[in-house]
Design an enzyme around this catalytic site. Sequence first.
Site, PDB file in Angstrom:
ATOM      1  N   ASP A  26      56.587 -36.185-118.112  1.00 38.29           N
ATOM      2  CA  ASP A  26      55.169 -36.173-117.746  1.00 38.29           C
ATOM      3  C   ASP A  26      54.944 -37.026-116.506  1.00 38.29           C
ATOM      4  OD1 ASP A  26      54.764 -34.714-120.051  1.00 38.29           O
ATOM      5  OD2 ASP A  26      54.168 -36.459-121.243  1.00 38.29           O
TER       6      ASP A  26
HETATM    7  N1  URA Z   1      57.776 -36.638-124.456  1.00 35.87           N
HETATM    8  C1  URA Z   1      56.561 -36.795-123.888  1.00 35.87           C
HETATM    9  O1  URA Z   1      55.544 -36.838-124.567  1.00 35.87           O
HETATM   10  N2  URA Z   1      56.506 -36.927-122.555  1.00 35.87           N
HETATM   11  C2  URA Z   1      57.597 -36.911-121.753  1.00 35.87           C
HETATM   12  O2  URA Z   1      57.480 -37.054-120.539  1.00 35.87           O
HETATM   13  C3  URA Z   1      58.845 -36.753-122.365  1.00 35.87           C
HETATM   14  C4  URA Z   1      58.911 -36.619-123.721  1.00 35.87           C
END
Ligand code: URA
Length: 249
Positions: free
Chosen positions: A107
């Site tokens: 993310d």
């Molecule tokens: N899980 C998440 O919620 N975000 C990420 O970036 C990676 C794994």
Amino acid sequence: MGKKMRIDKLLSHTGYGTRSEIKKLVKQGKVTVAGKVVKDSGQLVDPELDEVAFDGERVMYREVIYLMMNKPPGVISATEDRRERTVIDLLEPEDQLMDPFPVGRLDKDTVGLLLLTNDGQLAHELLSPRKHVPKTYEAVVQGDVGEEDQTQFKAGVTLDDGYVTMPSDLKILKKDGDEGGVTSVISLTIMEGKFHQVKRMFEAVGKKVVYLKRVSMGPLELDADLEEGTYRELTDEEIALLRAHRAAD
Ligand code: URA
């Protein structure tokens, strides 16, 4: 005309082993250039012009690049975006020229280990849902993460869309605060990679992830010397580990 490179580098980049393994194989006479056995693994060849063969089979050269980045917050793990800065924007121009792409997504606000490569096959295999490559995250979670959460995560939790996650391993590293507001520092290893998975798993048990960092993916561990926003090439050993991991499944 292309650039000359050492024959051991050419062979390790095309997947024949680590430099030291290749040195032995070259000594054993397995490698030929234009039909003639070479015994010196430091010999320079032009990978585009010279006919290099291993065990009689032509070595096809493809320039590959494998980068480990400590992704900073605020950039997205895509190759292009009209508005947002991407992880590719953080690369030196000569690395951008090799067209690497991120293997999987973190993310925008997630930090930590991100592998970038132009080796489509390796990327595909690491991301394949059938392979169950373990990924470990460290997170700061608002709320008192406890044994009950560990049991639930081990059994699998139901996400907001009804998906039941595979068993995962939740470790509690530290807790801060008082009863009014506890934050927990945890580590979580998951064997799959659904969209926003870690955040959604904690949501499923009524808690909120406020900081998320990936620290490992399969056999690859985030280099503690890499500052956020910086990257380096994988070592021959790391590339060999990734390939071995792929072969083992
Ligand atoms: N899980 C998440 O919620 N975000 C990420 O970036 C990676 C794994």
